[in-house]
Scaffold this motif. Structure first.
Motif, PDB file in Angstrom:
ATOM      1  N   ALA A   1       0.832  -1.207   0.000  1.00 32.53           N
ATOM      2  CA  ALA A   1       0.000   0.000   0.000  1.00 32.53           C
ATOM      3  C   ALA A   1       0.868   1.260   0.000  1.00 32.53           C
ATOM      4  O   ALA A   1       0.626   2.191  -0.769  1.00 32.53           O
ATOM      5  N   VAL A   2       1.901   1.277   0.862  1.00 35.34           N
ATOM      6  CA  VAL A   2       2.775   2.457   0.940  1.00 35.34           C
ATOM      7  C   VAL A   2       3.525   2.664  -0.366  1.00 35.34           C
ATOM      8  O   VAL A   2       3.638   3.788  -0.868  1.00 35.34           O
ATOM      9  N   GLY A   3       4.035   1.569  -0.948  1.00 29.82           N
ATOM     10  CA  GLY A   3       4.785   1.663  -2.202  1.00 29.82           C
ATOM     11  C   GLY A   3       3.932   2.242  -3.319  1.00 29.82           C
ATOM     12  O   GLY A   3       4.368   3.118  -4.063  1.00 29.82           O
ATOM     13  N   MET A   4       2.683   1.764  -3.417  1.00 32.71           N
ATOM     14  CA  MET A   4       1.788   2.279  -4.455  1.00 32.71           C
ATOM     15  C   MET A   4       1.474   3.750  -4.214  1.00 32.71           C
ATOM     16  O   MET A   4       1.441   4.553  -5.136  1.00 32.71           O
ATOM     17  N   PHE A   5       1.268   4.093  -2.943  1.00 30.20           N
ATOM     18  CA  PHE A   5       0.931   5.464  -2.568  1.00 30.20           C
ATOM     19  C   PHE A   5       2.067   6.413  -2.940  1.00 30.20           C
ATOM     20  O   PHE A   5       1.840   7.467  -3.541  1.00 30.20           O
ATOM     21  N   LYS A   6       3.298   6.029  -2.587  1.00 29.22           N
ATOM     22  CA  LYS A   6       4.455   6.861  -2.911  1.00 29.22           C
ATOM     23  C   LYS A   6       4.606   7.024  -4.415  1.00 29.22           C
ATOM     24  O   LYS A   6       4.856   8.112  -4.918  1.00 29.22           O
ATOM     25  N   ALA A   7       4.457   5.909  -5.153  1.00 25.65           N
ATOM     26  CA  ALA A   7       4.677   5.930  -6.596  1.00 25.65           C
ATOM     27  C   ALA A   7       3.642   6.789  -7.317  1.00 25.65           C
ATOM     28  O   ALA A   7       3.909   7.339  -8.380  1.00 25.65           O
ATOM     29  N   SER A   8       2.432   6.932  -6.720  1.00 23.19           N
ATOM     30  CA  SER A   8       1.365   7.657  -7.410  1.00 23.19           C
ATOM     31  C   SER A   8       1.557   9.168  -7.373  1.00 23.19           C
ATOM     32  O   SER A   8       0.797   9.899  -7.997  1.00 23.19           O
ATOM     33  N   GLY A   9       2.570   9.654  -6.641  1.00 17.24           N
ATOM     34  CA  GLY A   9       2.780  11.088  -6.543  1.00 17.24           C
ATOM     35  C   GLY A   9       1.807  11.754  -5.582  1.00 17.24           C
ATOM     36  O   GLY A   9       1.655  12.972  -5.573  1.00 17.24           O
ATOM     37  N   ALA A  10       1.143  10.948  -4.757  1.00 14.90           N
ATOM     38  CA  ALA A  10       0.148  11.483  -3.828  1.00 14.90           C
ATOM     39  C   ALA A  10       0.761  12.468  -2.839  1.00 14.90           C
ATOM     40  O   ALA A  10       0.119  13.441  -2.449  1.00 14.90           O
TER      41      ALA A  10
ATOM     42  N   ILE B   1       4.552   7.115   7.693  1.00 16.92           N
ATOM     43  CA  ILE B   1       4.175   5.996   6.842  1.00 16.92           C
ATOM     44  C   ILE B   1       5.355   5.126   6.442  1.00 16.92           C
ATOM     45  O   ILE B   1       5.280   3.905   6.453  1.00 16.92           O
TER      46      ILE B   1
END
Lengths: 171, 194
Positions: free
Chosen positions: A54-63, A93
């Motif tokens: 979840a954290v990896g996807m969140f970081k990668a999305s530029g959020a 996070i």
């Protein structure tokens, strides 16, 4: 060699000396202890995988970029340095993410500048909240963590605000 | 609550990923983070086994009992109805000691052990006990004496006095832990478990 390099070997050495004096079967007790923690370890693996994905996807999305833009008016109200907003968002996070943001702050400003010092105190006095909660409760059968997350995040927020306040006060 | 954290983070990353045009990166992260988690886990597991072993020796020789009696006066203020001679309190004491020394890798396995023992002693079902909340908040806020990683990074980037922030770190971590614990204790009282 740093001072901290001495701590762990000395603690382990001291425990073993004390154990041998008290006639403890140090080898077999070590094996037993390791075995118990091996079982615990396996039980927390799924929680670690879930959270890191979840954290990896969140970081990668530029959020984080979008969120730091959104909270910047609030930060400038508290005289909180704009450079440190992304750090405040990443810190609870992701530990490795926070370290990467911290390095980029030190690169773009100076470690002895206001923002550099605030970032140092922020990183030095807080922990990776979500990771800690996921790992600690992931090892138990608890499903409802009640107000744990709220209290932990309020502690983080206090830490971030106070870090800017103390730096203003001391330097 | 973790179901919301997990769900919202993933849903947001899909929405943000589409709007920022970074879906390739989001997709990679979804596929690769699991493998990275296993790598981290192997590293953590090795440490857990070593500290589990060392802890057991310290326990059998009576060392942890001595250490935990040092913590008892302070612990009595924040942990309610805890068996101060039990295994949970021993693990809590060792975890706090490791945190104070800045040994994060040693503190995590000890903290997990403490949670396990608390689970047994408080006979929880699916909802966290008061002591579990207090203990977890103590760890997420973490009292730091010497932030070694920060100091070495400051030095690397040309700080003249990498340790000149120490008083600020102490005050900040003390206040954040304080607020976290006070909130936890107050909410524990107000939101009694049914």
């Amino acid at each position: 060699m740093r001072f901290s390099d001495f701590i762990i070997p000395c603690i382990i050495g001291a425990v073993l000396i004390f154990g041998l004096i008290k006639d403890v079967d140090v080898f077999n007790e070590f094996i037993e202890g390791a075995k118990e923690n091996l079982k615990t370890g396996i039980s927390i693996l799924p929680a670690i995988i879930a959270l890191m994905t979840a954290v990896g996807m969140f970081k990668a999305s530029g959020a984080f970029d979008i969120l730091s833009y959104a909270v910047s008016p609030l930060a400038s109200f508290f005289h909180f340095p704009a450079e440190c907003i992304p750090l405040a968002l990443v810190r609870p996070i992701s530990g490795s993410g926070a370290l990467a943001v911290y390095e980029s702050i030190l690169n773009s400003t100076h470690p002895d500048s206001f923002a550099g010092r605030v970032a140092s105190v922020m990183l030095g006095s807080t922990e990776t909240t979500f990771y800690t909660i996921a790992v600690y409760f992931g090892s138990t059968k608890i499903k409802k963590i009640r107000h744990t997350l709220f209290c932990a995040l309020m502690a983080d927020l206090t830490g971030f605000i106070i870090s800017a306040v103390t730096i203003c006060f001391f330097f | 609550m973790m179901k919301w954290v997990f769900g919202i983070m993933i849903i947001l990353s899909v929405i943000f990923g589409i709007s920022t045009g970074r879906m390739d990166k989001v997709s990679n992260a979804a596929l690769e983070e699991g493998a990275k988690a296993i790598e981290l886990f192997l590293y953590l597991l090795g440490g857990m086994c070593v500290w589990g072993g060392i802890m057991r020796i310290a326990d059998k020789s009576g060392l942890t009992g001595k250490l935990s009696s040092l913590f008892k006066p302070i612990a009595k203020l924040i942990f309610k109805n805890l068996d101060f001679n039990g295994k949970a309190f021993k693990a809590i004491s060792m975890n706090v000691a490791a945190n104070l020394l800045g040994l994060g890798n040693a503190a995590t396995p000890l903290g997990i052990e403490a949670m396990h023992e608390l689970e047994k002693e408080d006979r929880t079902k699916d909802s966290a006990s008061d002591n579990m909340i207090v203990f977890t908040v103590l760890n997420t806020a973490s009292i730091t004496l010497i932030p070694t990683t920060v100091a070495s990074l400051r030095l690397k980037h040309g700080s003249l006095q990498p340790f000149d922030i120490l008083p600020c770190v102490w005050i900040t971590s003390l206040l954040s832990v304080g607020i976290g614990l006070i909130l936890a204790l107050v909410l524990n009282k107000i939101r009694r478990k049914k």
